[in-house]
Design a protein around this motif. Sequence first.
Motif: not given
Length: 311
Positions: A57-80
């Motif tokens: 749904x996010x991809x369809x409406x143009x949110x670009x969900x994969x950008x959250x994995x571009x930074x190590x800090x944000x990726x670790x926080x998502x996993x946490x």
Amino acid sequence: MTPQHHLRGVLLASVACILWGISGVAASTLFTMNPEVTALWLTQVRMISAGIILLVFGQVIGIKPFEIWCQRGTALRVVSYGLLGLVPVQLCYFEAVKFGNAPVATIIQFLGPFIISIYFLVFKHVTPTRPEAMGMAIAFIGTLLIVTHGHLNSLAISPVVLFWGGLSAIGVATNTLIPRPLLPKFGAVSVTGWGLLVAGICLNVFGPVWQEHVTLSWAGWSMIGIIIVFGTVIPFLMFAHALGYILPTTASLLDAFEPLSATAFSVMFLNVQLTKFDLIGGALVILAVMVLSLNGRQMIRLIRRFRTNPD
């Protein structure tokens, strides 16, 4: 903001909370219909399915969900967020429902805001205000009535239910605090979608979902569909949209519809018998959260302070 917009926000948030309450009743129905369905399996299916739906749904409406994995800090926080926030708030809640019932599990989970207050007291040395202290006292009395039914020398509910319900309440706190720094930049759809998907995949360590031999009737699959679509995806999107029309404090007050709907539908459709102690205790817990929510401006300031200075 016009009165029509405020009313729209109130209706959206109210319906979302009612649907969350119904999802607990659907899970309880599924556990009763098919005892071989475990809370772990149901949580895995719910998280993975809902996570994929939200990300698509996010991809369809143009949110670009994969950008959250571009930074190590944000990726670790998502996993946490997935492991420490969503796992306890969903898996532990379903465990409490399976060993007890949806109304009691939902009411115990509803104590989450007070876990946040205790967190700020212990780790941030922020003393609770008078309304917060009053709310904690009311919540304690309400919980005590539910747990003991007025007999302080014995437990009226299983210690297992209290254990899982307590963990789910802690999960409400971590589910609120951990993703806060991510939301302004990446949005709730991406953050929640990835959190659900990561948590659901990681839970396969404890039991691969594809190895579970669960045989379900059409009614069982209908319950799962209700839990995923009407108990996760739709209410999440409605609640997130409602926050664009109403204040978070108002939304917190409307959270009371979740335990109320879980109780009402359990009594109507599952013939769950609740004692006067359950009803009075539940009402006190809901009242306590309302007292805390009415003092929500300070709570929001504390969370924002934590977000800008997490150390």
